[in-house]
Motif scaffolding. Structure first.
Motif, PDB file in Angstrom:
ATOM      1  N   THR A  74     -10.209  56.800 -38.142  1.00  0.00           N
ATOM      2  CA  THR A  74      -9.911  56.065 -36.921  1.00  0.00           C
ATOM      3  C   THR A  74      -9.276  54.745 -37.305  1.00  0.00           C
ATOM      4  OG1 THR A  74     -10.833  55.296 -34.824  1.00  0.00           O
ATOM      5  CG2 THR A  74     -12.176  54.937 -36.753  1.00  0.00           C
ATOM      6  N   PRO A  75      -8.471  54.121 -36.548  1.00  0.00           N
ATOM      7  CA  PRO A  75      -7.795  54.536 -35.325  1.00  0.00           C
ATOM      8  C   PRO A  75      -6.643  55.478 -35.648  1.00  0.00           C
ATOM      9  CG  PRO A  75      -7.108  52.318 -35.875  1.00  0.00           C
ATOM     10  CD  PRO A  75      -8.148  52.718 -36.886  1.00  0.00           C
ATOM     11  N   PRO A  76      -6.270  56.335 -34.715  1.00  0.00           N
ATOM     12  CA  PRO A  76      -5.222  57.325 -34.986  1.00  0.00           C
ATOM     13  C   PRO A  76      -3.815  56.730 -34.864  1.00  0.00           C
ATOM     14  CG  PRO A  76      -6.127  57.674 -32.806  1.00  0.00           C
ATOM     15  CD  PRO A  76      -6.931  56.568 -33.437  1.00  0.00           C
ATOM     16  N   THR A  77      -3.461  55.874 -35.796  1.00  0.00           N
ATOM     17  CA  THR A  77      -2.122  55.284 -35.811  1.00  0.00           C
ATOM     18  C   THR A  77      -1.196  56.155 -36.665  1.00  0.00           C
ATOM     19  OG1 THR A  77      -2.634  53.941 -37.739  1.00  0.00           O
ATOM     20  CG2 THR A  77      -3.041  52.948 -35.573  1.00  0.00           C
ATOM     21  N   VAL A 119     -17.033  62.588 -44.432  1.00  0.00           N
ATOM     22  CA  VAL A 119     -16.784  61.193 -44.814  1.00  0.00           C
ATOM     23  C   VAL A 119     -15.865  60.595 -43.766  1.00  0.00           C
ATOM     24  CG1 VAL A 119     -15.720  59.668 -46.512  1.00  0.00           C
ATOM     25  CG2 VAL A 119     -17.046  61.615 -47.269  1.00  0.00           C
ATOM     26  N   GLY A 120     -16.171  59.387 -43.319  1.00  0.00           N
ATOM     27  CA  GLY A 120     -15.337  58.701 -42.347  1.00  0.00           C
ATOM     28  C   GLY A 120     -14.528  57.609 -43.011  1.00  0.00           C
ATOM     29  N   VAL A 121     -13.320  57.398 -42.514  1.00  0.00           N
ATOM     30  CA  VAL A 121     -12.452  56.331 -43.000  1.00  0.00           C
ATOM     31  C   VAL A 121     -12.051  55.492 -41.796  1.00  0.00           C
ATOM     32  CG1 VAL A 121     -10.320  55.749 -44.199  1.00  0.00           C
ATOM     33  CG2 VAL A 121     -11.554  57.827 -44.811  1.00  0.00           C
ATOM     34  N   VAL A 122     -12.373  54.202 -41.836  1.00  0.00           N
ATOM     35  CA  VAL A 122     -12.011  53.288 -40.758  1.00  0.00           C
ATOM     36  C   VAL A 122     -10.937  52.357 -41.306  1.00  0.00           C
ATOM     37  CG1 VAL A 122     -12.816  51.508 -39.174  1.00  0.00           C
ATOM     38  CG2 VAL A 122     -14.329  53.395 -39.803  1.00  0.00           C
ATOM     39  N   PHE A 123      -9.710  52.483 -40.773  1.00  0.00           N
ATOM     40  CA  PHE A 123      -8.606  51.639 -41.207  1.00  0.00           C
ATOM     41  C   PHE A 123      -8.683  50.319 -40.452  1.00  0.00           C
ATOM     42  CE2 PHE A 123      -7.084  55.866 -42.253  1.00  0.00           C
ATOM     43  CZ  PHE A 123      -6.572  55.660 -43.517  1.00  0.00           C
ATOM     44  N   LYS A 124      -8.845  49.222 -41.197  1.00  0.00           N
ATOM     45  CA  LYS A 124      -8.898  47.898 -40.589  1.00  0.00           C
ATOM     46  C   LYS A 124      -7.501  47.370 -40.296  1.00  0.00           C
ATOM     47  CE  LYS A 124     -13.282  47.642 -40.565  1.00  0.00           C
ATOM     48  NZ  LYS A 124     -13.982  47.766 -39.321  1.00  0.00           N
ATOM     49  N   TYR A 129      -9.448  49.302 -45.636  1.00  0.00           N
ATOM     50  CA  TYR A 129     -10.208  50.356 -44.969  1.00  0.00           C
ATOM     51  C   TYR A 129     -11.673  50.268 -45.373  1.00  0.00           C
ATOM     52  CZ  TYR A 129      -9.822  52.512 -49.550  1.00  0.00           C
ATOM     53  OH  TYR A 129      -9.889  52.740 -50.889  1.00  0.00           O
ATOM     54  N   GLN A 130     -12.515  50.992 -44.653  1.00  0.00           N
ATOM     55  CA  GLN A 130     -13.927  51.156 -45.004  1.00  0.00           C
ATOM     56  C   GLN A 130     -14.228  52.638 -45.042  1.00  0.00           C
ATOM     57  OE1 GLN A 130     -16.261  49.128 -42.062  1.00  0.00           O
ATOM     58  NE2 GLN A 130     -16.517  47.354 -43.358  1.00  0.00           N
ATOM     59  N   LEU A 131     -14.992  53.057 -46.034  1.00  0.00           N
ATOM     60  CA  LEU A 131     -15.454  54.431 -46.102  1.00  0.00           C
ATOM     61  C   LEU A 131     -16.842  54.497 -45.493  1.00  0.00           C
ATOM     62  CD1 LEU A 131     -14.392  55.416 -49.725  1.00  0.00           C
ATOM     63  CD2 LEU A 131     -13.241  55.961 -47.589  1.00  0.00           C
ATOM     64  N   ARG A 132     -17.069  55.478 -44.662  1.00  0.00           N
ATOM     65  CA  ARG A 132     -18.382  55.642 -44.024  1.00  0.00           C
ATOM     66  C   ARG A 132     -18.972  56.959 -44.474  1.00  0.00           C
ATOM     67  NH1 ARG A 132     -19.754  51.412 -40.911  1.00  0.00           N
ATOM     68  NH2 ARG A 132     -17.986  50.339 -40.003  1.00  0.00           N
ATOM     69  N   PHE A 133     -20.046  56.870 -45.251  1.00  0.00           N
ATOM     70  CA  PHE A 133     -20.800  58.038 -45.684  1.00  0.00           C
ATOM     71  C   PHE A 133     -22.029  58.159 -44.798  1.00  0.00           C
ATOM     72  CE2 PHE A 133     -18.339  58.895 -49.363  1.00  0.00           C
ATOM     73  CZ  PHE A 133     -17.889  57.682 -49.821  1.00  0.00           C
ATOM     74  N   PRO A 134     -22.688  59.286 -44.786  1.00  0.00           N
ATOM     75  CA  PRO A 134     -23.919  59.377 -43.993  1.00  0.00           C
ATOM     76  C   PRO A 134     -24.936  58.316 -44.444  1.00  0.00           C
ATOM     77  CG  PRO A 134     -23.213  61.548 -44.688  1.00  0.00           C
ATOM     78  CD  PRO A 134     -22.324  60.566 -45.382  1.00  0.00           C
ATOM     79  N   ASP A 135     -25.380  57.485 -43.516  1.00  0.00           N
ATOM     80  CA  ASP A 135     -26.391  56.441 -43.728  1.00  0.00           C
ATOM     81  C   ASP A 135     -25.967  55.319 -44.659  1.00  0.00           C
ATOM     82  OD1 ASP A 135     -28.074  57.887 -42.076  1.00  0.00           O
ATOM     83  OD2 ASP A 135     -28.906  59.007 -43.766  1.00  0.00           O
ATOM     84  N   SER A 136     -24.680  55.126 -44.899  1.00  0.00           N
ATOM     85  CA  SER A 136     -24.277  54.003 -45.746  1.00  0.00           C
ATOM     86  C   SER A 136     -22.821  53.645 -45.477  1.00  0.00           C
ATOM     87  CB  SER A 136     -24.462  54.340 -47.228  1.00  0.00           C
ATOM     88  OG  SER A 136     -23.569  55.361 -47.598  1.00  0.00           O
ATOM     89  N   VAL A 137     -22.449  52.451 -45.927  1.00  0.00           N
ATOM     90  CA  VAL A 137     -21.080  51.975 -45.799  1.00  0.00           C
ATOM     91  C   VAL A 137     -20.627  51.479 -47.162  1.00  0.00           C
ATOM     92  CG1 VAL A 137     -19.563  50.265 -44.747  1.00  0.00           C
ATOM     93  CG2 VAL A 137     -21.379  51.293 -43.407  1.00  0.00           C
ATOM     94  N   ALA A 138     -19.454  51.907 -47.607  1.00  0.00           N
ATOM     95  CA  ALA A 138     -18.881  51.426 -48.862  1.00  0.00           C
ATOM     96  C   ALA A 138     -17.594  50.691 -48.537  1.00  0.00           C
ATOM     97  CB  ALA A 138     -18.601  52.592 -49.801  1.00  0.00           C
TER      98      ALA A 138
END
Length: 147
Positions: A74-77, A119-124, A129-138
């Motif tokens: 996210t976001p879908p740019t 795995v989630g990827v949040v593009f700032k 970006y931030q990687l989102r794993f289950p129960d944690s943030v890297a």
């Protein structure tokens, strides 16, 4: 002329400083106190320096672990779509499943219901970006700092 006015102004400032000794001492001591405090804090929390890591061949990537691997972003740019397309198809022959989400909240909800291979990827912005794993943030970072 100018010299007489400058001399009168300096004399006036000296008289003011002599008459207000308490504030004059504070003007000198407060910056010194804060400088001492900063030095003390930096000594209590020194930065760690990490040694150089030699180049080594890590071998072939075991792609059997990446079967049904899901990457949500996210976001879908347009830039995010291009990056995720490169990640999915250029590096892996079978490809990785990518899913786009409209908001970070939708991504978090999806990761709660997906299995552990999500795995989630949040593009700032375009470069972070931030990687989102289950129960944690890297967090992605160039620098290795002591926490």
């Amino acid at each position: 002329g100018v010299w007489r006015q400058t001399r009168a102004l300096l004399f006036k400032n000296c008289l003011i400083k002599c008459r207000t000794k308490k504030s004059s001492v504070q003007e000198v001591l407060f910056p010194l106190f804060f400088l001492f405090w900063l030095i003390l804090m930096s000594m209590m929390h020194p930065h760690r320096k990490y040694g150089e890591v030699a180049n080594t061949n890590l071998g072939v990537l075991d792609t059997s672990m990446l079967v049904n691997f899901v990457v949500g972003y996210t976001p879908p740019t347009q830039a995010a779509r291009e990056i995720m397309k490169k990640v999915a198809f250029d590096n892996f022959e079978d490809g990785i499943i990518t899913e786009e989400y409209l908001s970070e909240e939708e991504l978090q909800e999806a990761s709660a219901f997906k299995p552990s291979n999500f795995v989630g990827v949040v593009f700032k912005d375009a470069m972070s970006y931030q990687l989102r794993f289950p129960d944690s943030v890297a967090m992605s970072s160039i620098y290795m700092e002591s926490r």
